[in-house]
Design a protein around this motif. Structure first.
Motif, short mmCIF file in Angstrom:
data_model
loop_
_atom_site.label_atom_id
_atom_site.label_comp_id
_atom_site.label_asym_id
_atom_site.label_seq_id
_atom_site.Cartn_x
_atom_site.Cartn_y
_atom_site.Cartn_z
N MET A 1 60.37 129.30 -32.37
CA MET A 1 61.28 129.09 -31.23
C MET A 1 60.91 127.78 -30.53
O MET A 1 59.75 127.56 -30.18
CB MET A 1 61.16 130.27 -30.25
CG MET A 1 62.01 130.13 -29.01
SD MET A 1 61.90 131.57 -27.90
CE MET A 1 63.00 132.72 -28.77
N ALA A 3 61.67 125.34 -27.31
CA ALA A 3 62.24 125.18 -25.98
C ALA A 3 62.71 123.74 -25.79
O ALA A 3 62.06 122.81 -26.25
CB ALA A 3 61.21 125.54 -24.92
N THR A 17 70.32 120.47 -26.54
CA THR A 17 70.18 121.76 -27.23
C THR A 17 71.28 121.94 -28.26
O THR A 17 71.01 122.26 -29.43
CB THR A 17 70.22 122.92 -26.22
OG1 THR A 17 69.15 122.78 -25.28
CG2 THR A 17 70.08 124.26 -26.94
N LEU A 91 63.60 136.80 -24.10
CA LEU A 91 63.34 135.85 -25.18
C LEU A 91 62.37 136.41 -26.21
O LEU A 91 62.45 136.08 -27.39
CB LEU A 91 62.82 134.53 -24.61
CG LEU A 91 63.83 133.71 -23.81
CD1 LEU A 91 63.16 132.48 -23.22
CD2 LEU A 91 65.02 133.30 -24.67
N GLU A 92 61.44 137.24 -25.78
CA GLU A 92 60.53 137.88 -26.73
C GLU A 92 61.32 138.73 -27.72
O GLU A 92 61.00 138.77 -28.92
CB GLU A 92 59.51 138.75 -25.99
CG GLU A 92 58.43 137.97 -25.25
CD GLU A 92 57.36 137.43 -26.19
OE1 GLU A 92 57.50 137.56 -27.42
OE2 GLU A 92 56.37 136.88 -25.67
N LYS A 95 63.04 136.47 -30.12
CA LYS A 95 62.08 135.82 -31.02
C LYS A 95 61.80 136.66 -32.25
O LYS A 95 61.26 136.15 -33.24
CB LYS A 95 60.79 135.53 -30.26
CG LYS A 95 59.87 134.53 -30.93
CD LYS A 95 58.68 134.21 -30.05
CE LYS A 95 57.77 133.19 -30.70
NZ LYS A 95 56.60 132.87 -29.85
N THR A 100 66.22 130.18 -36.91
CA THR A 100 65.80 129.04 -36.10
C THR A 100 66.42 129.16 -34.72
O THR A 100 67.64 129.28 -34.59
CB THR A 100 66.23 127.72 -36.76
OG1 THR A 100 65.60 127.60 -38.03
CG2 THR A 100 65.86 126.53 -35.88
N THR A 101 65.59 129.12 -33.67
CA THR A 101 66.07 129.37 -32.31
C THR A 101 65.69 128.23 -31.38
O THR A 101 64.51 127.84 -31.32
CB THR A 101 65.51 130.70 -31.77
OG1 THR A 101 65.88 131.76 -32.66
CG2 THR A 101 66.06 131.00 -30.39
N LEU A 102 66.69 127.73 -30.65
CA LEU A 102 66.47 126.72 -29.62
C LEU A 102 66.81 127.34 -28.27
O LEU A 102 67.80 128.07 -28.15
CB LEU A 102 67.35 125.50 -29.85
CG LEU A 102 66.81 124.38 -30.76
CD1 LEU A 102 66.50 124.93 -32.16
CD2 LEU A 102 67.82 123.24 -30.87
N VAL A 103 66.01 127.05 -27.25
CA VAL A 103 66.20 127.63 -25.93
C VAL A 103 66.45 126.54 -24.90
O VAL A 103 65.60 125.64 -24.71
CB VAL A 103 64.98 128.47 -25.51
CG1 VAL A 103 65.19 129.06 -24.12
CG2 VAL A 103 64.72 129.58 -26.53
N ALA A 120 58.01 130.28 -26.06
CA ALA A 120 58.32 129.34 -27.14
C ALA A 120 57.08 128.90 -27.90
O ALA A 120 55.95 128.91 -27.37
CB ALA A 120 59.03 128.11 -26.57
N ASP A 121 57.29 128.51 -29.15
CA ASP A 121 56.19 127.99 -29.98
C ASP A 121 55.90 126.52 -29.66
O ASP A 121 54.78 126.05 -29.84
CB ASP A 121 56.54 128.11 -31.46
CG ASP A 121 56.77 129.55 -31.86
OD1 ASP A 121 55.83 130.35 -31.76
OD2 ASP A 121 57.91 129.88 -32.27
#
Length: 209
Positions: A1, A3, A17, A91-92, A95, A100-103, A120-121
């Motif tokens: 993830m 951010a 984003t 968000l957890e 996740k 693939t995730t963008l915040v 986020a990672d």
């Protein structure tokens, strides 16, 4: 993830984003974590509801709730604010998906911005070149590092320049610049080429996407 964060509102976080999300290969989920100024859904052209708060548990598939914005891109609007609204917990749950995730994060360095950064990672910073915006972005970068979230780079909006001093101030590389009047995420304008370059840089580090 990953951010997408910045120090000031209006610096181009939401546009970045969507721009990067559309430029990445494969299916991408873009999530709005800004409860006070939720505009990812409007820019993406999707309904306001359901939202990220409707992801009910770790076994749920967030993509079944998300809205399709364009081929390969799904969008989850921000939850409404109010008592009991916990963006970090929401968000957890998101996740848990392998997508693939963008915040799209809230601006600043307060508690609302800290929640998404904690989950986020990694974080991609967004700023303009004006001194106040850069100072506030430096605070966001410092907060991310204090939370143990890696800062992978910065995108500079409304400029073609990437002064060396920016990398020194934020202690991260400039991954791309988006010129004035080219911030749209559509594939027909110059902004898309800038986001493609950023996406390529991000794709080199598989552990953040």
């Amino acid at each position: 993830m990953l951010a997408i964060a910045g120090g000031k509102g209006g610096c181009g976080k939401t546009t970045t984003t969507l721009g990067v999300a559309r430029a990445l290969d494969g299916h991408v989920l873009a999530v709005d974590a800004d409860r006070d100024m939720p505009n990812l859904h409007a820019l993406a052209g999707v309904p306001r509801e359901p939202t990220v708060a409707d992801v009910g548990g770790v076994a749920d598939d967030p993509l079944s709730i998300a809205h399709e914005s364009s081929p390969g891109l799904s969008v989850l609007p921000a939850a409404s604010g109010g008592p009991g609204s916990d963006t970090g917990s929401q968000l957890e749950r998101v996740k848990s998906t392998e997508t693939t995730t963008l915040v799209d994060c809230p601006a600043g360095a307060g508690p609302d911005a800290a929640g998404p950064l904690r989950v986020a990672d990694a974080v991609l910073l967004v700023s303009t070149l004006c001194a106040p915006a850069l100072r506030d972005t430096a605070k966001t970068a410092a907060m991310a590092r204090a939370l143990g979230t890696r800062v992978v780079g910065v995108v500079l909006n409304r400029t073609r320049l990437a002064p060396a001093g920016v990398s020194e101030l934020l202690d991260c590389p400039v991954l791309g610049t988006v010129p004035e009047h080219a911030e749209s995420t559509r594939r027909t304008d110059g902004g898309h080429a800038a986001y493609v370059r950023v996406a390529k840089e991000l794709s080199r580090e598989q552990d953040i996407l």
